[in-house]
Design a protein around this motif. Structure first.
Motif, PDB file in Angstrom:
ATOM      1  N   ALA A  34       0.821  -1.207   0.000  1.00 42.42           N
ATOM      2  CA  ALA A  34       0.000   0.000   0.000  1.00 42.42           C
ATOM      3  C   ALA A  34       0.855   1.256   0.000  1.00 42.42           C
ATOM      4  CB  ALA A  34      -0.925  -0.002   1.220  1.00 42.42           C
ATOM      5  N   GLN A  35       0.318   2.304  -0.615  1.00 45.90           N
ATOM      6  CA  GLN A  35       0.937   3.621  -0.551  1.00 45.90           C
ATOM      7  C   GLN A  35       0.368   4.386   0.636  1.00 45.90           C
ATOM      8  OE1 GLN A  35       1.380   5.716  -4.430  1.00 45.90           O
ATOM      9  NE2 GLN A  35       0.190   4.014  -5.271  1.00 45.90           N
ATOM     10  N   LEU A  36       1.202   5.142   1.307  1.00 46.49           N
ATOM     11  CA  LEU A  36       0.766   5.911   2.466  1.00 46.49           C
ATOM     12  C   LEU A  36      -0.028   7.125   2.002  1.00 46.49           C
ATOM     13  CD1 LEU A  36       2.917   6.792   5.562  1.00 46.49           C
ATOM     14  CD2 LEU A  36       1.500   8.539   4.478  1.00 46.49           C
ATOM     15  N   VAL A  37      -1.221   7.306   2.588  1.00 47.35           N
ATOM     16  CA  VAL A  37      -2.047   8.479   2.309  1.00 47.35           C
ATOM     17  C   VAL A  37      -2.568   9.047   3.614  1.00 47.35           C
ATOM     18  CG1 VAL A  37      -2.770   7.769  -0.010  1.00 47.35           C
ATOM     19  CG2 VAL A  37      -4.116   7.052   1.971  1.00 47.35           C
ATOM     20  N   THR A  38      -2.731  10.366   3.661  1.00 47.29           N
ATOM     21  CA  THR A  38      -3.221  11.010   4.884  1.00 47.29           C
ATOM     22  C   THR A  38      -4.364  11.980   4.620  1.00 47.29           C
ATOM     23  OG1 THR A  38      -1.604  12.812   4.701  1.00 47.29           O
ATOM     24  CG2 THR A  38      -0.940  10.855   5.958  1.00 47.29           C
ATOM     25  N   SER A  39      -4.765  12.133   3.348  1.00 45.35           N
ATOM     26  CA  SER A  39      -5.794  13.120   3.030  1.00 45.35           C
ATOM     27  C   SER A  39      -6.504  12.749   1.742  1.00 45.35           C
ATOM     28  CB  SER A  39      -5.153  14.503   2.870  1.00 45.35           C
ATOM     29  OG  SER A  39      -4.285  14.509   1.737  1.00 45.35           O
ATOM     30  N   VAL A  40      -7.592  13.461   1.492  1.00 44.21           N
ATOM     31  CA  VAL A  40      -8.318  13.275   0.233  1.00 44.21           C
ATOM     32  C   VAL A  40      -7.411  13.604  -0.948  1.00 44.21           C
ATOM     33  CG1 VAL A  40     -10.230  14.143  -1.174  1.00 44.21           C
ATOM     34  CG2 VAL A  40     -10.578  13.705   1.263  1.00 44.21           C
TER      35      VAL A  40
END
Length: 413
Positions: free
Chosen positions: A309-315
């Motif tokens: 998975a790729q790290l995401v923190t927002s829309v």
């Protein structure tokens, strides 16, 4: 029974096909490799007749023998009408060919393994297309995976996870992305509610029959989703939410989203299973980091560390990973220099030249300016529905056709 069928389902498919698909959907559990193969080769009507008369292939008998005489498609369709459901089948104009093209490819690969003598069971759920889908709601099933995101996670979520899931779903739905999830407690429920709060569309994929809300406490949520979005299940009416049905359901959640976002997950969890399906299907997988002290973030951190998975923190992070297929393609085309666009055109022409006769005939039946339904393609190509249904995903995957949500049209070369 013809009147019952017309009320319970879309009227673009013959009663014989609908009854056959309803029977096949009931006679064995979902993702049965021998059954999927048999229906592909013989068609639904002939396959159903063979199973009823006990003349199916020997390797299929163990999977259908117990239900061949008890499966009652008429009863299932009457129940569907009673609960406001419709049966959508691959021969229907509403069938999500674009979303399920990835399962068609993994299914063919799995079928090759099966024919080579490998085990017929995958504990994580076979990645093959469904034989039929039970649906409720006004949403557009056929446009799934064109502009949609699966948001999943732990049932035993934390307040942090619920907040993140709700905010992501709200933001994505506000940008006209359909939010797909599984209707469970925790992250799933927060994602559906976030999308609904924005006035956007959400799709709930259930592991049980749609006349059996699971969990029961989510009955109001199911009702709200059905009013503006879609409830979808592979399981016929009356089906209980068995463990294996959750695992096979997860592959549909992954296929229905352009990408999958895992908000919270334990090291061993259904959300991780969904993420793995997404990776195997070629869909982008994303994960939200959490507190290192939280057991509900261990699975996410593992997905990121492993490279799944790729790290995401927002829309904004999610949109940057998946974008909008149509908008992204248009933007890329506009930015390409003339010589690169010409090279792309020649590349597509090379692919077109390599197509088999059937796929080429379907391509030639596609208009460039307006989308057409599968029924229209059958008429213009002069081919049987089964061949058209097999050719469309190939054209979509090669970029020779595009699904607009209203139908399929030829890509401009």
């Amino acid at each position: 029974m013809g009147d019952d069928l017309s009320n319970a389902v879309r009227d673009d498919v013959g009663d014989d096909v609908l009854l056959a698909r309803a029977y096949l959907n009931r006679v064995a559990e979902a993702t049965c490799i021998p059954l999927w193969d048999f229906v592909r080769c013989e068609g639904p009507v002939a396959a159903a007749a063979a199973i009823r008369s006990s003349s199916e292939p020997q390797d299929l008998t163990a999977f259908v023998g117990a239900r061949r005489h008890s499966a009652d498609p008429h009863a299932d369709l009457v129940a569907a009408e009673r609960f406001g459901l419709r049966l959508v089948v691959p021969e229907s104009a509403e069938w999500p060919h674009f979303a399920l093209a990835c399962l068609e490819q993994t299914g063919l690969a799995r079928l090759a393994e099966y024919r080579a003598g490998k085990t017929v069971h995958d504990k994580n759920g076979e990645r093959v297309p469904p034989l039929a889908l039970w649906v409720r709601g006004p949403g557009k099933l056929r446009s799934l995976a064109v502009r949609s995101v699966a948001v999943v996670g732990a049932r035993s979520s934390t307040p942090y996870g619920d907040q993140v899931a709700g905010e992501l779903a709200y933001g994505l739905a506000s940008k006209s992305f359909t939010v797909v999830s599984g209707g469970a407690y925790g992250i799933d429920g927060a994602a559906h509610r976030g999308a609904l709060a924005s006035g956007g569309e959400t799709v709930l994929v259930s592991a049980a029959g749609l006349d059996r809300v699971y969990p029961v406490a989510h009955e109001p949520l199911y009702r709200r989703v059905a009013e503006s979005g879609l409830l979808v299940s592979e399981s016929p009416p009356g089906s209980a939410p068995h463990r294996q049905r959750f695992l096979t359901r997860n592959r549909l959640i992954s296929a229905f989203g352009t990408g999958t976002v895992v908000v919270e997950s334990a090291r061993r969890s259904g959300a991780r299973n969904t993420a793995i399906h997404g990776e195997k299907l070629g869909r982008p997988v994303m994960a939200v980091p959490g507190p290192v002290t939280s057991a509900m973030s261990v699975g996410n951190h593992a997905l990121i560390t492993e490279g799944t998975a790729q790290l995401v923190t927002s829309v904004a992070d999610v949109v940057s990973v998946i974008g909008s297929i149509g908008e992204q393609a248009t933007a890329e085309q506009a930015e390409l220099p003339v010589d690169t666009r010409s090279a792309r055109r020649h590349q597509l022409l090379d692919v077109l030249d390599s197509l088999d006769d059937t796929t080429r005939r379907v391509y030639e039946g596609l208009p460039a300016r307006r989308p057409v339904s599968i029924t229209d393609l059958v008429q213009t190509s002069g081919l049987p529905p089964s061949r058209v249904l097999g050719a469309v995903p190939v054209l979509l995957l090669h970029g020779l056709a595009e699904d607009t949500g209203e139908g399929v049209r030829r890509t401009r070369l």
